[in-house]
Design an enzyme around this catalytic site. Structure first.
Site, PDB file in Angstrom:
ATOM      1  N   CYS A  77      43.081  68.991  11.104  1.00 40.34           N
ATOM      2  CA  CYS A  77      42.642  68.466   9.809  1.00 40.34           C
ATOM      3  C   CYS A  77      42.004  67.087  10.004  1.00 40.34           C
ATOM      4  O   CYS A  77      40.989  66.981  10.690  1.00 40.34           O
ATOM      5  CB  CYS A  77      43.801  68.441   8.814  1.00 40.34           C
ATOM      6  SG  CYS A  77      43.259  68.276   7.094  1.00 40.34           S
ATOM      7  N   HIS A 191      44.589  74.273   8.872  1.00 37.31           N
ATOM      8  CA  HIS A 191      45.948  73.980   9.327  1.00 37.31           C
ATOM      9  C   HIS A 191      46.529  75.207  10.047  1.00 37.31           C
ATOM     10  O   HIS A 191      47.014  76.134   9.390  1.00 37.31           O
ATOM     11  CB  HIS A 191      46.846  73.622   8.143  1.00 37.31           C
ATOM     12  CG  HIS A 191      46.574  72.280   7.569  1.00 37.31           C
ATOM     13  ND1 HIS A 191      47.207  71.138   8.018  1.00 37.31           N
ATOM     14  CD2 HIS A 191      45.718  71.880   6.604  1.00 37.31           C
ATOM     15  CE1 HIS A 191      46.774  70.096   7.338  1.00 37.31           C
ATOM     16  NE2 HIS A 191      45.862  70.526   6.472  1.00 37.31           N
ATOM     17  N   GLU A 193      49.292  75.439  11.576  1.00 37.23           N
ATOM     18  CA  GLU A 193      50.740  75.507  11.321  1.00 37.23           C
ATOM     19  C   GLU A 193      51.064  76.108   9.963  1.00 37.23           C
ATOM     20  O   GLU A 193      52.218  76.464   9.705  1.00 37.23           O
ATOM     21  CB  GLU A 193      51.365  74.109  11.447  1.00 37.23           C
ATOM     22  CG  GLU A 193      51.163  73.189  10.273  1.00 37.23           C
ATOM     23  CD  GLU A 193      49.797  72.523  10.190  1.00 37.23           C
ATOM     24  OE1 GLU A 193      49.607  71.678   9.303  1.00 37.23           O
ATOM     25  OE2 GLU A 193      48.910  72.854  11.013  1.00 37.23           O
TER      26      GLU A 193
END
Length: 209
Positions: A77, A191, A193
């Site tokens: 990001c 992202h 994750e």
């Protein structure tokens, strides 16, 4: 993992550990007496604030020294945006300059002039740019074109060279750079994750480089 005091790192740590990594978090460059096998720079918030904190904690020079070793590096990001020369959020601000290009606003209108929702939030599919014949040997090796990942952003990198675009996403007809790569330097505007199995696969590939 670099912690420069902006954002919650817990989800990234957990995802990397799920993929088999042993994660150490450092909030000062001086604490990193030896260079790790992998280095991750996550981030949220404003480009200028993030760069200011990186410099204050000595991470700007450490990152440059680290990438000179040729070891794998991943920005996530805002951490991916900081890889570039200039960020345009609230004026022009100097980044790490590891990849030529600028970080610019997500367009507010589509090609037909219809307004777009900014920030760009949600799941969006990844596409290979025209200059990228394959994702083999990169962090996206496990991803199928069109597979969706999770975005939350108002700005995105615009690489100077097409060869540095690793993946794009289509936002109602607007081409947005979703991932970048130069040698062993990688950046994801999305992202991983927060991108379920696709994201875990990307992090796993990063660990296996």
């Amino acid at each position: 993992m670099i912690d420069y005091g902006i954002g919650n790192l817990l989800n990234v740590v957990r995802a990397l550990e799920h993929c088999g990594a042993s994660v150490q978090v450092a909030d000062q460059a001086a604490l990193m007496t030896t260079l790790p096998d992998r280095l991750v720079l996550p981030g949220v918030g404003a480009f200028a604030d993030a760069m200011a904190e990186l410099r204050l904690r000595g991470f700007d020079e450490l990152v440059k020294r680290y990438v000179d070793t040729g070891r794998p590096f991943l920005g996530i990001c805002v951490g991916a945006q900081l890889l570039f020369e200039v960020g345009e959020e609230h004026g022009d601000h100097i980044g790490l300059g590891l990849i030529p290009g600028r970080v610019q606003p997500v367009p507010a209108v589509d090609p037909d002039g219809r307004p777009l929702r900014v920030p760009h939030i949600g799941w969006s599919g990844l596409a290979r740019p025209p200059a990228r014949a394959s994702w083999d040997g990169t962090i996206l090796a496990s991803v199928q074109p069109g597979e969706a990942v999770y975005f939350v952003h108002s700005y995105a990198p615009v690489p100077t060279h097409e060869a540095h675009r690793l993946a794009d996403t289509d936002y109602h007809g607007v081409r947005i750079c979703a991932a970048v790569a130069r040698d062993q330097i990688y950046g994801c505007q999305f992202h991983p994750e927060r991108s379920a199995e696709a994201g875990l696969g990307i992090l796993g590939q990063f660990l296996s480089l």
